[in-house]
Design a protein around this motif. Sequence first.
Motif, mmCIF file in Angstrom:
data_model
loop_
_atom_site.group_PDB
_atom_site.id
_atom_site.type_symbol
_atom_site.label_atom_id
_atom_site.label_comp_id
_atom_site.label_asym_id
_atom_site.label_seq_id
_atom_site.Cartn_x
_atom_site.Cartn_y
_atom_site.Cartn_z
ATOM 1 N N LYS A 37 -1.600 7.985 -2.645
ATOM 2 C CA LYS A 37 -1.922 7.927 -4.073
ATOM 3 C C LYS A 37 -2.224 6.502 -4.526
ATOM 4 N N THR A 38 -1.354 5.564 -4.199
ATOM 5 C CA THR A 38 -1.535 4.189 -4.683
ATOM 6 C C THR A 38 -2.662 3.464 -3.977
ATOM 7 N N SER A 39 -3.048 3.942 -2.792
ATOM 8 C CA SER A 39 -4.151 3.321 -2.056
ATOM 9 C C SER A 39 -5.483 3.998 -2.352
ATOM 10 N N ASN A 40 -5.459 5.000 -3.194
ATOM 11 C CA ASN A 40 -6.668 5.760 -3.539
ATOM 12 C C ASN A 40 -7.379 6.283 -2.296
ATOM 13 N N LEU A 41 -6.598 6.793 -1.354
ATOM 14 C CA LEU A 41 -7.173 7.344 -0.137
ATOM 15 C C LEU A 41 -7.577 8.788 -0.378
ATOM 16 N N ASP A 42 -8.612 9.214 0.321
ATOM 17 C CA ASP A 42 -9.085 10.596 0.228
ATOM 18 C C ASP A 42 -8.509 11.389 1.394
#
Length: 70
Positions: A37-42
């Motif tokens: 979530k905090t790394s904006n990973l897909d």
Amino acid sequence: MTPSALEKQEAKLKQLNQKIKAEKSKIEQNLGKQIIKTSNLDYADLSNQKIKDLAQKIATVLNHEPNNQL
């Protein structure tokens, strides 16, 4: 025949170990979710190899911090 005191303690120990295992699993899942979530990973881009690579990068950063604290 009633269970002996040792058998009762063994049963309690087994139950406690199961609770510990469940708590560890929850922590691992929550940590993974927060990192994603905090790394904006897909999620679609996260293969097993990418997950391993990311875990290694995180471990490297943590291992270089004093007392493993951020």
